[in-house]
Write an enzyme that holds these catalytic residues in place. Structure first.
Site, mmCIF file in Angstrom:
data_model
loop_
_atom_site.group_PDB
_atom_site.id
_atom_site.type_symbol
_atom_site.label_atom_id
_atom_site.label_comp_id
_atom_site.label_asym_id
_atom_site.label_seq_id
_atom_site.Cartn_x
_atom_site.Cartn_y
_atom_site.Cartn_z
ATOM 1 N N GLY A 11 0.821 -1.223 0.000
ATOM 2 C CA GLY A 11 0.000 0.000 0.000
ATOM 3 C C GLY A 11 0.843 1.256 0.000
ATOM 4 N N HIS A 12 1.975 1.230 -0.713
ATOM 5 C CA HIS A 12 2.956 2.331 -0.628
ATOM 6 C C HIS A 12 2.509 3.622 -1.301
ATOM 7 C CE1 HIS A 12 3.652 0.936 -4.684
ATOM 8 N NE2 HIS A 12 4.306 2.055 -4.927
ATOM 9 N N SER A 108 -7.231 -0.255 13.277
ATOM 10 C CA SER A 108 -7.869 1.058 13.382
ATOM 11 C C SER A 108 -8.555 1.138 14.743
ATOM 12 C CB SER A 108 -8.906 1.191 12.272
ATOM 13 O OG SER A 108 -9.793 2.244 12.568
ATOM 14 N N TYR A 137 -15.852 -3.565 8.527
ATOM 15 C CA TYR A 137 -14.426 -3.180 8.486
ATOM 16 C C TYR A 137 -13.769 -3.487 9.830
ATOM 17 C CZ TYR A 137 -10.674 0.473 8.336
ATOM 18 O OH TYR A 137 -9.495 1.184 8.375
ATOM 19 N N PRO A 164 -4.131 2.763 14.716
ATOM 20 C CA PRO A 164 -4.072 4.219 14.601
ATOM 21 C C PRO A 164 -5.443 4.873 14.706
ATOM 22 C CG PRO A 164 -3.664 3.170 12.460
ATOM 23 C CD PRO A 164 -3.893 2.069 13.446
ATOM 24 N N THR A 165 -5.441 6.071 15.214
ATOM 25 C CA THR A 165 -6.639 6.911 15.218
ATOM 26 C C THR A 165 -6.874 7.442 13.796
ATOM 27 O OG1 THR A 165 -7.647 8.790 16.297
ATOM 28 C CG2 THR A 165 -5.305 9.011 15.798
HETATM 29 N N1 LIG Z 1 -6.876 6.785 6.795
HETATM 30 C C1 LIG Z 1 -7.166 6.681 8.085
HETATM 31 O O1 LIG Z 1 -7.673 7.621 8.709
HETATM 32 C C2 LIG Z 1 -6.867 5.403 8.814
HETATM 33 C C3 LIG Z 1 -6.268 4.308 8.207
HETATM 34 N N2 LIG Z 1 -6.021 3.176 8.937
HETATM 35 C C4 LIG Z 1 -5.399 1.997 8.323
HETATM 36 O O2 LIG Z 1 -4.149 2.341 7.756
HETATM 37 C C5 LIG Z 1 -3.905 1.543 6.593
HETATM 38 C C6 LIG Z 1 -3.612 2.445 5.410
HETATM 39 O O3 LIG Z 1 -4.732 3.284 5.173
HETATM 40 P P1 LIG Z 1 -4.657 4.528 4.163
HETATM 41 O O4 LIG Z 1 -3.247 4.795 3.815
HETATM 42 O O5 LIG Z 1 -5.512 5.589 4.729
HETATM 43 O O6 LIG Z 1 -5.399 3.929 2.892
HETATM 44 P P2 LIG Z 1 -5.343 4.428 1.379
HETATM 45 O O7 LIG Z 1 -6.699 4.168 0.821
HETATM 46 O O8 LIG Z 1 -4.785 5.794 1.275
HETATM 47 O O9 LIG Z 1 -4.306 3.422 0.715
HETATM 48 C C7 LIG Z 1 -4.598 2.069 0.638
HETATM 49 C C8 LIG Z 1 -3.540 1.392 -0.186
HETATM 50 O O10 LIG Z 1 -3.897 0.012 -0.283
HETATM 51 C C9 LIG Z 1 -3.706 -0.430 -1.601
HETATM 52 N N3 LIG Z 1 -4.681 -1.471 -1.875
HETATM 53 C C10 LIG Z 1 -6.008 -1.465 -1.606
HETATM 54 N N4 LIG Z 1 -6.567 -2.627 -2.005
HETATM 55 C C11 LIG Z 1 -5.555 -3.387 -2.516
HETATM 56 C C12 LIG Z 1 -5.491 -4.672 -3.085
HETATM 57 N N5 LIG Z 1 -6.577 -5.450 -3.210
HETATM 58 N N6 LIG Z 1 -4.296 -5.121 -3.533
HETATM 59 C C13 LIG Z 1 -3.195 -4.357 -3.432
HETATM 60 N N7 LIG Z 1 -3.184 -3.132 -2.876
HETATM 61 C C14 LIG Z 1 -4.371 -2.652 -2.437
HETATM 62 C C15 LIG Z 1 -3.894 0.779 -2.500
HETATM 63 O O11 LIG Z 1 -3.084 0.575 -3.641
HETATM 64 P P3 LIG Z 1 -3.037 1.537 -4.956
HETATM 65 O O12 LIG Z 1 -2.577 2.871 -4.482
HETATM 66 O O13 LIG Z 1 -2.049 0.919 -5.868
HETATM 67 O O14 LIG Z 1 -4.442 1.571 -5.462
HETATM 68 C C16 LIG Z 1 -3.387 1.908 -1.604
HETATM 69 O O15 LIG Z 1 -2.031 2.143 -1.824
HETATM 70 C C17 LIG Z 1 -5.147 0.667 6.408
HETATM 71 O O16 LIG Z 1 -4.926 -0.582 6.987
HETATM 72 C C18 LIG Z 1 -6.201 1.404 7.185
HETATM 73 O O17 LIG Z 1 -7.202 0.531 7.639
HETATM 74 C C19 LIG Z 1 -6.347 3.092 10.261
HETATM 75 C C20 LIG Z 1 -6.917 4.147 10.908
HETATM 76 C C21 LIG Z 1 -7.223 5.375 10.245
HETATM 77 C C1 LIG Z 2 -10.687 6.217 10.419
HETATM 78 C C2 LIG Z 2 -12.103 5.813 10.667
HETATM 79 O O1 LIG Z 2 -12.902 6.315 9.608
HETATM 80 C C3 LIG Z 2 -14.272 5.918 9.588
HETATM 81 O O2 LIG Z 2 -14.937 6.330 10.743
HETATM 82 P P1 LIG Z 2 -15.268 7.826 11.081
HETATM 83 O O3 LIG Z 2 -14.249 8.405 11.987
HETATM 84 O O4 LIG Z 2 -16.657 7.901 11.568
HETATM 85 O O5 LIG Z 2 -15.151 8.485 9.646
HETATM 86 P P2 LIG Z 2 -15.262 9.856 8.923
HETATM 87 O O6 LIG Z 2 -13.961 10.526 8.902
HETATM 88 O O7 LIG Z 2 -15.892 9.583 7.612
HETATM 89 O O8 LIG Z 2 -16.323 10.716 9.772
HETATM 90 C C4 LIG Z 2 -16.036 11.289 11.002
HETATM 91 C C5 LIG Z 2 -17.167 12.170 11.453
HETATM 92 O O9 LIG Z 2 -17.188 13.330 10.615
HETATM 93 C C6 LIG Z 2 -18.506 13.563 10.142
HETATM 94 N N1 LIG Z 2 -18.454 14.338 8.894
HETATM 95 C C7 LIG Z 2 -18.891 15.611 8.751
HETATM 96 N N2 LIG Z 2 -18.767 16.017 7.480
HETATM 97 C C8 LIG Z 2 -18.202 14.983 6.813
HETATM 98 C C9 LIG Z 2 -17.823 14.824 5.450
HETATM 99 O O10 LIG Z 2 -17.992 15.710 4.619
HETATM 100 N N3 LIG Z 2 -17.268 13.630 5.122
HETATM 101 C C10 LIG Z 2 -17.064 12.641 6.042
HETATM 102 N N4 LIG Z 2 -16.467 11.482 5.641
HETATM 103 N N5 LIG Z 2 -17.431 12.759 7.342
HETATM 104 C C11 LIG Z 2 -17.995 13.917 7.716
HETATM 105 C C12 LIG Z 2 -19.102 12.175 10.053
HETATM 106 O O11 LIG Z 2 -20.512 12.213 9.990
HETATM 107 C C13 LIG Z 2 -18.560 11.543 11.328
HETATM 108 O O12 LIG Z 2 -19.325 11.954 12.433
HETATM 109 C C14 LIG Z 2 -14.346 4.449 9.487
HETATM 110 O O13 LIG Z 2 -13.687 4.028 8.346
HETATM 111 C C15 LIG Z 2 -13.673 3.819 10.678
HETATM 112 O O14 LIG Z 2 -13.681 2.466 10.529
HETATM 113 C C16 LIG Z 2 -12.273 4.340 10.844
HETATM 114 O O15 LIG Z 2 -11.363 3.641 11.194
#
Ligand SMILES: NC(=O)C1=CN([C@@H]2O[C@H](COP(=O)(O)OP(=O)(O)OC[C@H]3O[C@@H](n4cnc5c(N)ncnc54)[C@H](OP(=O)(O)O)[C@@H]3O)[C@@H](O)[C@H]2O)C=CC1
Ligand SMILES: C[C@H]1O[C@H](OP(=O)(O)OP(=O)(O)OC[C@H]2O[C@@H](n3cnc4c(=O)[nH]c(N)nc43)[C@H](O)[C@@H]2O)[C@@H](O)[C@@H](O)C1=O
Length: 380
Positions: A11-12, A108, A137, A164-165
């Site tokens: 997922g780089h 997460s 999820y 992570p948060t």
């Molecule tokens: N974003 C957040 O707020 C949070 C994220 N996390 C966790 O951190 C980790 C990274 O998340 P984040 O960086 O946000 O996610 P992104 O959506 O930004 O990136 C996900 C990556 O996974 C790759 N990917 C997805 N599906 C496949 C597949 N079937 N085969 C190969 N590669 C795949 C994508 O590849 P490509 O770019 O090539 O499409 C992409 O690089 C996850 O495990 C997520 O659950 C946890 C808490 C909060």
């Molecule tokens: C990382 C985390 O991310 C997800 O959980 P979440 O924190 O609820 O996600 P969120 O960022 O989408 O929303 C946070 C809050 O914000 C409010 N909100 C307002 N306005 C917008 C808006 O415009 N877009 C979005 N997306 N949310 C909005 C929304 O209604 C909610 O109250 C899950 O993947 C969970 O599994 C997980 O790990």
């Protein structure tokens, strides 16, 4: 990890994976292995097996996953549970079969019960029911933690799970439907401010960089105005600036945000300094020991949260934007509060650096720069 160790970052190109890749490079690691989703579909068991047996990574950061905001989690429930279970099963199992020395699995904080006491300690896992919007999820992520824990206990592997948060930073997803709250608010407020100022160059460049439902910057103005309104950015006589930006839910939900480069720093720090054995070494005997082993995952966060409403105000302030907010209470709030207890991580010697206000400024600079580069074709 040695500087020449073979390290696979799954997922780089994503938000977290790209930050981990940069963090490793900046520390001098020089044997980094990457594959895009197109090159290697991690849900494909045979392809993952072939990749591990030919590349033989020694260390693995598992940052590939199906990820999205609250509506994406709630709408694509089947994909969120299937893809995540498949990706982690394939990568963790092949890591075991190919003698990977250490693996980091990214979970997460949504693994914790919906009404967990605050701040949430690692030991609250599996003590009550989950938030329904992201249950598939969360269940996949809990299975990932248990997969790592079970392999460690049965096979003696060294697989570490971190929780992570909510994260934000460069390479985030800015899709107006599927993204998380912070990138969504940044983009909506950016577009709303441009609409207030009738700055069509800004609107068109934004949509050319990231089309919305097929509408690009080249589309007619009335179509653009319509698609923005559908995504909660619209002209309103009720607001002083003439523009309303819709915030989902009541705005009362609390969220904690960590800068992605801080997250990457924590991941590398843990991989360099911590083994599964350290996380169970303090375990006692009998049921105490079992409870300790059950809770060897680590929270990663700041320990500070903010309401969604205050977050919207903060983003508006950082962007110096002229918009008002309306709240769409038909949209879900999700978990009302999910603040991490980060004392375990702090006791291992790690603490975050970037405060939210500064991080929002940094990510907005990155966002603006990317639009500039894509719309002019000039890379700075
Ligand atoms: N974003 C957040 O707020 C949070 C994220 N996390 C966790 O951190 C980790 C990274 O998340 P984040 O960086 O946000 O996610 P992104 O959506 O930004 O990136 C996900 C990556 O996974 C790759 N990917 C997805 N599906 C496949 C597949 N079937 N085969 C190969 N590669 C795949 C994508 O590849 P490509 O770019 O090539 O499409 C992409 O690089 C996850 O495990 C997520 O659950 C946890 C808490 C909060
Ligand atoms: C990382 C985390 O991310 C997800 O959980 P979440 O924190 O609820 O996600 P969120 O960022 O989408 O929303 C946070 C809050 O914000 C409010 N909100 C307002 N306005 C917008 C808006 O415009 N877009 C979005 N997306 N949310 C909005 C929304 O209604 C909610 O109250 C899950 O993947 C969970 O599994 C997980 O790990």
């Amino acid at each position: 990890m040695q500087k020449q160790s073979r390290i696979y970052i799954a997922g780089h190109r994503g938000l977290v994976g790209s930050a981990i890749l940069a963090a490793l490079k900046s520390r001098g690691y020089n044997n980094l292995i990457t594959r895009t989703h197109r090159e290697l579909d991690l849900t494909n068991q045979d392809a993952v097996a072939a990749f591990f047996s030919s590349e033989k990574p020694e260390y693995v950061f598992l940052a590939a996953a199906k990820v999205g905001g609250i509506i994406a989690n709630n709408s694509y429930r089947g994909e969120f549970i299937y893809d995540n279970l498949m990706i982690q099963n394939n990568v963790v199992h092949q890591s075991y079969l190919n003698d990977v020395k250490k693996l980091m699995f990214l979970g997460s904080t949504c693994i914790y019960p919906k009404n967990a006491p605050q701040p949430m300690k690692e030991e609250y896992l599996l003590t009550d029911v989950l938030e329904y919007t992201n249950e598939p999820y969360a269940i996949a992520k809990i299975a990932g933690i248990k997969l790592c824990e079970s392999y460690n206990l049965q096979y003696g592997t060294n697989f570490i799970s971190v929780m992570p948060t909510n994260l934000y930073g460069p390479n985030d997803n800015f899709d107006l439907e599927k993204s998380h709250v912070l990138p969504a608010l940044i983009r909506k407020i950016h577009l709303g401010d441009a609409l207030a100022k009738d700055n069509w160059d800004v609107i068109r460049n934004d949509l050319n960089t990231r089309p919305v439902n097929g509408i690009t910057g080249e589309s007619p103005r009335d179509q653009i105005v319509q698609i923005l309104a559908q995504h909660g950015v619209y002209r309103s006589t009720e607001s002083e600036s003439g523009i309303a930006v819709e915030v989902w839910g009541t705005g009362k939900a609390m969220r904690e945000f960590l800068w992605s480069e801080d997250m990457a720093d924590a991941c590398v720090y843990i991989m360099e300094n911590c083994d599964f054995g350290d996380l169970v070494s303090t375990a006692g005997t009998g049921s105490t020991r079992q409870n300790q082993i059950r809770n060897t995952h680590l929270n990663i966060g700041t320990g500070q949260d903010i309401s969604v409403k205050d977050l919207a105000f903060l983003v508006r302030e950082v962007l110096n934007a002229n918009v008002e907010f309306s709240f769409d209470t038909e949209k879900p709030d999700g978990t009302l509060k999910k603040l991490t207890d980060v004392s375990k991580l702090q006791s291992l010697g790690w603490k975050y650096k970037v405060e939210l206000q500064e991080g929002i400024g940094r990510v907005y600079n990155w966002y603006s720069q990317e639009i500039k580069e894509k719309s002019t074709g000039i890379s700075c």
